[in-house]
Design an enzyme around this catalytic site. Structure first.
Site, mmCIF file in Angstrom:
data_model
loop_
_atom_site.group_PDB
_atom_site.id
_atom_site.type_symbol
_atom_site.label_atom_id
_atom_site.label_comp_id
_atom_site.label_asym_id
_atom_site.label_seq_id
_atom_site.Cartn_x
_atom_site.Cartn_y
_atom_site.Cartn_z
ATOM 1 N N ASP A 124 0.830 -1.210 0.000
ATOM 2 C CA ASP A 124 0.000 0.000 0.000
ATOM 3 C C ASP A 124 0.864 1.259 0.000
ATOM 4 O O ASP A 124 1.448 1.625 1.015
ATOM 5 C CB ASP A 124 -0.920 -0.016 1.231
ATOM 6 C CG ASP A 124 -1.955 1.097 1.185
ATOM 7 O OD1 ASP A 124 -2.096 1.743 0.120
ATOM 8 O OD2 ASP A 124 -2.625 1.325 2.206
ATOM 9 N N ASP A 154 -1.746 5.355 -5.663
ATOM 10 C CA ASP A 154 -2.096 4.494 -4.524
ATOM 11 C C ASP A 154 -2.284 3.042 -4.947
ATOM 12 O O ASP A 154 -3.330 2.672 -5.478
ATOM 13 C CB ASP A 154 -3.369 5.029 -3.856
ATOM 14 C CG ASP A 154 -3.755 4.218 -2.628
ATOM 15 O OD1 ASP A 154 -2.953 3.366 -2.192
ATOM 16 O OD2 ASP A 154 -4.862 4.433 -2.105
#
Ligand SMILES: *[C@@H]1O[C@H](CO)[C@@H](O)[C@H](O)[C@H]1NC(C)=O
Ligand SMILES: *[C@@H]1O[C@H](CO)[C@@H](O)[C@H](O)[C@H]1NC(C)=O
Ligand SMILES: *[C@@H]1O[C@H](CO)[C@@H](O)[C@H](O)[C@H]1NC(C)=O
Ligand SMILES: *[C@@H]1O[C@H](CO)[C@@H](O)[C@H](O)[C@H]1NC(C)=O
Ligand SMILES: *[C@@H]1O[C@H](CO)[C@@H](O)[C@H](O)[C@H]1NC(C)=O
Ligand SMILES: *[C@@H]1O[C@H](CO)[C@@H](O)[C@H](O)[C@H]1NC(C)=O
Ligand SMILES: *[C@@H]1O[C@H](CO)[C@@H](O)[C@H](O)[C@H]1NC(C)=O
Ligand SMILES: *[C@@H]1O[C@H](CO)[C@@H](O)[C@H](O)[C@H]1NC(C)=O
Ligand SMILES: *[C@@H]1O[C@H](CO)[C@@H](O)[C@H](O)[C@H]1NC(C)=O
Ligand SMILES: *[C@@H]1O[C@H](CO)[C@@H](O)[C@H](O)[C@H]1NC(C)=O
Length: 456
Positions: free
Chosen positions: A97, A333
């Site tokens: 992440d 992201d």
């Protein structure tokens, strides 16, 4: 597998949390990126031979034990990308992440909670292991700190924090601060046991209290996440990590809970994958925080980095000269599946499918562009730093599984930012974008390098 549910959709819309502290903002002249010193292939069953063989070739080059590789995999219809992280000698698949900063693994014996906080069976949380066992590590050290993490898709995790050796793809850091939450509201994929957070120290979520219920902005305690510690301790020659996330086939995305070999996570340089033009290095966009705690993009010297936010000048659709609204508030992201772009861009893009994608309330309160799984998708163009990056139409038809009547449901890979769980108007280029580029992050100098990948 049919996983059409609000939860599976929320996973596609994943994202980061926030808080604040200073980070130096200096830009250095750029040199060609060095090849990675450490690489973590991301796994798969199908045509990922190129990246795999490149990774293996790279391992040969480095020779003599210098090449470190482990595997990155796709889970939940390749909506999540995980890699093998070792904490105190115990192995866990963690979600990669770039939109959050804490690297944590669930603790053995944890409490799984429902949305209203009542205790439910551990299996409800869907973690991929029984969790980190503090008694099973000879290097674990406790602390009097606690962790309280909240994610854009609603997940929340809380509990103790310790220190232990963390290793990824052969890159190993001792005495790294590691949250080991013992309570979770979580919808796992049966594979991951937590998150590998690669964003800035400013958005870590550790507090100087033994009880996470007492976490406040006053006792918020910033720390260096794994990669920042590795850089500080000079474990890598160059302060880069580089991420390549392959797309699975439509069949994999439709039906598979686990696909091995879906890309590479590399440390110290660019991932060894085939690339083409263009390539651009751009500054990370910093933020200023005003007295009420709101953040806005800022170039002022006191601006801070939170996430890997870049300035997208505008968007385009292949075959049309029209330039669509960009935003300098756009996060790269890897923890979010779909792109979240300005609403007018999403609408123009939806109209360019044949047949067009239609804005639909998939379930109450969840409005998404839904598209025929057999539609022809347009090629989406992303203009960054004077260069144009292309997103393969294959990435824009995202299968969610079948509805109650057994009809396949697909959504557009590019959705309107304000339509999703999206604080502060922040927009996202998610995995749909990552499938087409290799992104090399230099958090220390505040730059990212985006390189178009050869078609695959
Ligand atoms: C991680 O890698 C180790 C060593 O290769 C292996 O034994 C373990 O099963 C892997 N764990 C996960 C969760 O992938
Ligand atoms: C670890 O050891 C302590 C003390 O022996 C014990 O109370 C605890 O339950 C153990 N934890 C686990 C997860 O086994
Ligand atoms: C935690 O706090 C207690 C009480 O103040 C202290 O005795 C202990 O040494 C602390 N533990 C750590 C790991 O700092
Ligand atoms: C945490 O708080 C205690 C007081 O409760 C203080 O003594 C200690 O220095 C703080 N630790 C850090 C790292 O700020
Ligand atoms: C947490 O806060 C409560 C109420 O403010 C207080 O009674 C308690 O001692 C605190 N616990 C810790 C571990 O700081
Ligand atoms: C997914 O699996 C279902 C049930 O086995 C099957 O009917 C469907 O055709 C599969 N989808 C794809 C794209 O292969
Ligand atoms: C802080 O920023 C927000 C968002 O830009 C704005 O709405 C608010 O008025 C600002 N507050 C102050 C005190 O400047
Ligand atoms: C981008 O950020 C700057 C501050 O860095 C701001 O002044 C400007 O208005 C922003 N531009 C756009 C198009 O959002
Ligand atoms: C979705 O539902 C909301 C709330 O009921 C409504 O305002 C909106 O118009 C609906 N959207 C569509 C595309 O039907
Ligand atoms: C897509 O096309 C296939 C055959 O190519 C067909 O079996 C399937 O029903 C079509 N799906 C939709 C949603 O139209």
């Amino acid at each position: 597998m049919n996983f059409l549910s609000v939860l599976s959709v929320l996973l596609l819309l994943g994202a980061a949390n926030a808080t604040a502290l200073e980070h130096p903002r200096t830009l250095i002249p750029r040199a060609p990126l060095p090849p990675a010193e450490f690489s973590v292939p991301i796994t798969g069953k199908v045509p990922r031979r190129k990246s795999k063989s490149n990774a293996l070739a790279r391992r040969g080059h480095l020779g003599g034990g210098g090449g470190y590789t482990s595997i990155v995999d796709g889970t939940l219809g390749d909506n999540e990308f995980v890699t093998n992280v070792t904490i105190g000698g115990q192995h866990f698949s963690l979600i990669i992440d770039t939109g959050s900063s804490d690297t944590w693994a669930i603790q053995k014996g944890f409490q799984c909670l429902s949305a209203d906080g009542t205790r439910v069976p551990q299996s409800t949380c869907g973690f991929g292991s029984s969790g980190f066992d503090v008694n099973g590590s000879t290097t674990f050290q406790p602390s009097n700190l606690s962790f309280l993490g909240a994610y854009g898709n609603g997940w929340s995790v809380a509990g103790p924090v310790g220190y232990d050796t963390v290793a990824i793809g052969g890159l190993s850091v001792e005495h790294q601060l590691v949250p080991i939450p013992n309570a979770a509201y979580y919808t796992g994929d049966g594979v991951n046991s937590g998150v590998l957070g690669l964003a800035f120290p400013t958005v870590t979520s550790v507090y100087n209290t033994t009880d996470p219920a007492n976490a406040t902005t006053e006792n918020h305690l910033l720390y260096n996440p794994f990669f920042f510690t590795a850089v500080k301790e000079k474990k890598v020659k160059h302060p880069y990590f580089s991420l390549t996330l392959d797309r699975g086939t439509f069949q994999q995305r439709e039906n598979d809970t686990f696909d091995a070999n879906l890309g590479l996570l590399s440390f110290g340089g660019i991932s060894p994958v085939a690339v083409v033009e263009p390539c651009v290095t751009v500054p990370i966009q910093g933020y200023s925080t005003n007295s009420t705690g709101s953040i806005t993009p800022s170039d002022s010297p006191d601006a801070q980095y939170f996430w890997y936010t870049v300035d997208v000048a505008n968007y385009g659709i292949a075959g049309s000269a029209e330039l669509l609204t960009g935003s300098n508030n756009t996060i790269l992201d890897s923890g979010t599946g779909l792109n979240n772009v300005p609403p007018d861009v999403a609408a123009a893009f939806a109209a360019a499918f044949n047949p067009p994608a239609v804005l639909t309330n998939l379930t109450a309160g969840l409005e998404l562009y839904v598209v025929d799984c057999n539609a022809t998708a347009p090629e989406f163009l992303v203009h960054i730093g004077g260069k144009t990056f292309s997103i393969d139409p294959q990435d824009q038809i995202v299968p969610l599984g079948a509805d109650a009547q057994g009809n396949e449901i697909c959504v557009s890979g590019t959705q309107g930012g304000t339509l999703t769980n999206n604080p502060n108007g922040i927009l996202i280029l998610g995995d749909v974008f990552f499938h087409n580029v290799v992104i090399t992050f230099n958090p220390i100098d505040g730059e990212v390098t985006i390189t178009q990948r050869a078609k695959y």
